[in-house]
Design an enzyme around this catalytic site. Structure first.
Site, PDB file in Angstrom:
ATOM      1  N   SER A   8      43.520  42.992  31.369  1.00 60.96           N
ATOM      2  CA  SER A   8      42.301  43.776  31.489  1.00 60.96           C
ATOM      3  C   SER A   8      42.310  44.755  32.663  1.00 60.96           C
ATOM      4  O   SER A   8      41.391  45.562  32.801  1.00 60.96           O
ATOM      5  CB  SER A   8      41.102  42.831  31.631  1.00 60.96           C
TER       6      SER A   8
ATOM      7  N   LYS B  98      38.577  47.192  40.706  1.00 55.58           N
ATOM      8  CA  LYS B  98      38.435  46.962  39.269  1.00 55.58           C
ATOM      9  C   LYS B  98      36.954  46.857  38.897  1.00 55.58           C
ATOM     10  O   LYS B  98      36.160  46.232  39.603  1.00 55.58           O
ATOM     11  CB  LYS B  98      39.174  45.684  38.873  1.00 55.58           C
TER      12      LYS B  98
ATOM     13  N   SER C  28      45.985  39.260  33.021  1.00 49.49           N
ATOM     14  CA  SER C  28      45.352  40.577  33.137  1.00 49.49           C
ATOM     15  C   SER C  28      45.874  41.462  34.253  1.00 49.49           C
ATOM     16  O   SER C  28      45.540  42.641  34.302  1.00 49.49           O
ATOM     17  CB  SER C  28      43.836  40.408  33.300  1.00 49.49           C
TER      18      SER C  28
END
Length: 469
Positions: A150, A76, A174
């Site tokens: 996210s 990520k 997220s």
């Protein structure tokens, strides 16, 4: 590509498949899925070199510890990787390059994964949608709808069959929000199970690292590689011998709570598709022999203000170079402004309030091993539906209404997983509908075992329709 991480790793370790051919195929799929916006950076040279190293270890007979041998697994964008762009998804940090590799990313590589690149995240991971300046990340199920946030890029890449697993992180939902939007598995582990030291301190303990994947067993295999503590950890939680083996054990008869009423919002409206998904899942669990009963709302919505105080002060503390504040999104600027208004006394009170709320949830849900809720209040949101640059406060409120259950697990430290058990036709499009199972802190094995048995009884598509060829 619907081959699982468990299958890839086993075949690479056995010499039936080379890591190099696996990663070359994955890089081809990365190029073929550019329309999703899932990748912020692709590093073919690094990926090929790591794959060659895995194949060399196999040839030397030294691949026994590579539990994820040859598995393509992007990191990520919010995590630091040495030599790769390290911007937190923000134009304000453009040009930054990682000086070291985060502990979680390093553990994944040490387990044999191949870092094909960085997945797209919204600025510093604050919103529950992934719509950076480079363009929105969309769910492969309907490219007019967002992938969630996210960890939106991670979930989109997995759902499209580009990679079997992807690193993700979760501070308020997220991992689970995009897992629901993209139709994949997303586990937020228990607080203290996955250490981020020495690179990142735990702070108030809201954020956990993990992965998104297409199967429960793949998530369990990744957790086997990630779980563990190091000296200096604030939160310590013993790991289980094997989370993967827990998926094969018959779960004991559990007491399941069902909750479809919003918790952190008085204004959230829950769609019938999401309510029906949670209720049907509870019915399946009852048929499987578990005891199911209604679960009460654990605390009134106003008590959630403690989370907001911690979240906004975290935003205020993000180091932004002088003169670059204006490059931040309106949402981030608003969060930072709110955080600067939280006094030291108010911050200490918020920490105490979170501890009191954790106790209240434990007492209210004491009779339940697992609580079932919808993951989201509505099906995947359309791109731009939640975001409002002209009204960041309204934007934040819309996010709360969209995610009225996810942050409970972050506040209390409990493990929580979103499973893609359901699909619904909405405005002519078939969309994934996630259901969330939240367990007791430290009982990640039991939660994964239950999730694996649900998957066995009610399997889901491993790849979104039209992808994975």
């Amino acid at each position: 590509m619907d081959v699982t991480a468990v299958e890839i790793a086993a075949r690479v370790r056995a010499g039936e498949l080379s890591a190099l051919e696996v990663v070359r195929a994955a890089l081809g799929r990365v190029r073929g899925a550019e329309s999703l916006g899932a990748f912020a950076w692709v590093d073919e040279e690094r990926a090929l070199a790591q794959a060659e190293a895995v194949d060399a270890a196999v040839a030397r007979g030294e691949a026994g510890s590579l539990t994820l041998a040859g598995v393509p697994c992007p990191i990520k964008q919010l995590a630091e990787v040495e030599g790769l762009p390290y911007t937190g998804g923000s134009l304000a940090l453009e040009g930054n390059v990682g000086r070291r590799t985060d502990a979680v990313a390093r553990r994944l590589v040490e387990a044999g994964t191949v870092t094909v690149g960085l997945t797209t995240a919204p600025e510093f991971g604050f919103p529950c949608y992934t719509e950076p300046a480079s363009g929105a990340v969309v769910t492969p199920w309907d490219r007019s709808r967002g992938a969630g946030g996210s960890s939106g890029g991670a979930a989109a890449a997995v759902a499209a069959g580009v990679v079997p697993i992807a690193h993700a992180s979760d501070g308020g939902g997220s991992i689970r929000i995009p897992a629901s939007s993209c139709g994949v598995v997303g586990l937020k582990p228990s607080r203290g199970l996955v250490s981020t030291l020495p690179g990142r301190v735990a702070g108030p303990g809201l954020v956990c690292d993990g992965v998104v994947s297409r199967t429960v067993r793949d998530t369990a295999l990744a957790l086997d590689a990630l779980a563990g503590n190091v000296p200096g950890d604030t939160y310590l939680l013993p790991r289980s011998p094997s989370y993967l083996r827990a998926c094969d054990e018959a779960p004991r008869r559990l007491r399941i709570g069902l909750l479809v009423r919003p918790v952190i919002s008085e204004t959230a409206s829950v769609s019938p598709e999401c309510t029906a998904a949670a209720e049907e899942t509870a019915g399946w669990l009852e048929t499987m022999g578990h005891e199911v009963a209604p679960a009460p709302v654990a605390f009134p919505p106003e008590r959630w203000a403690a989370f907001q105080a911690l979240w906004t002060t975290g935003a205020a503390g993000v180091p932004v170079p002088p003169g670059r504040e204006g490059l931040l999104t309106p949402m981030t600027r608003w969060l930072r402004e709110q955080g600067r208004q939280v006094s030291g006394t108010a911050f200490a009170e918020a920490l105490g309030a979170v501890q009191a709320l954790t106790l209240e949830v434990a007492e209210t849900w004491a009779d339940f091993d697992v609580v079932v809720t919808p993951t989201l209040a509505r099906p995947p949101a359309r791109v731009g539906e939640l975001r409002d640059d002209d009204d960041p406060a309204g934007d934040f409120g819309a996010q709360i209404d969209y995610t009225p259950w996810t942050s409970i697990a972050n506040l209390t430290g409990r493990p929580s997983v979103s499973l893609p058990l359901h699909r619904a036709t909405v405005e002519g499009a078939v969309l994934p509908i996630g259901v969330m199972l939240t367990g007791r802190i430290g009982e990640d094995s039991a939660l994964l075992g239950l999730a694996a048995h649900l998957e066995a009884e009610h399997p889901w598509p491993l790849v979104a329709p039209g992808w994975g060829g």
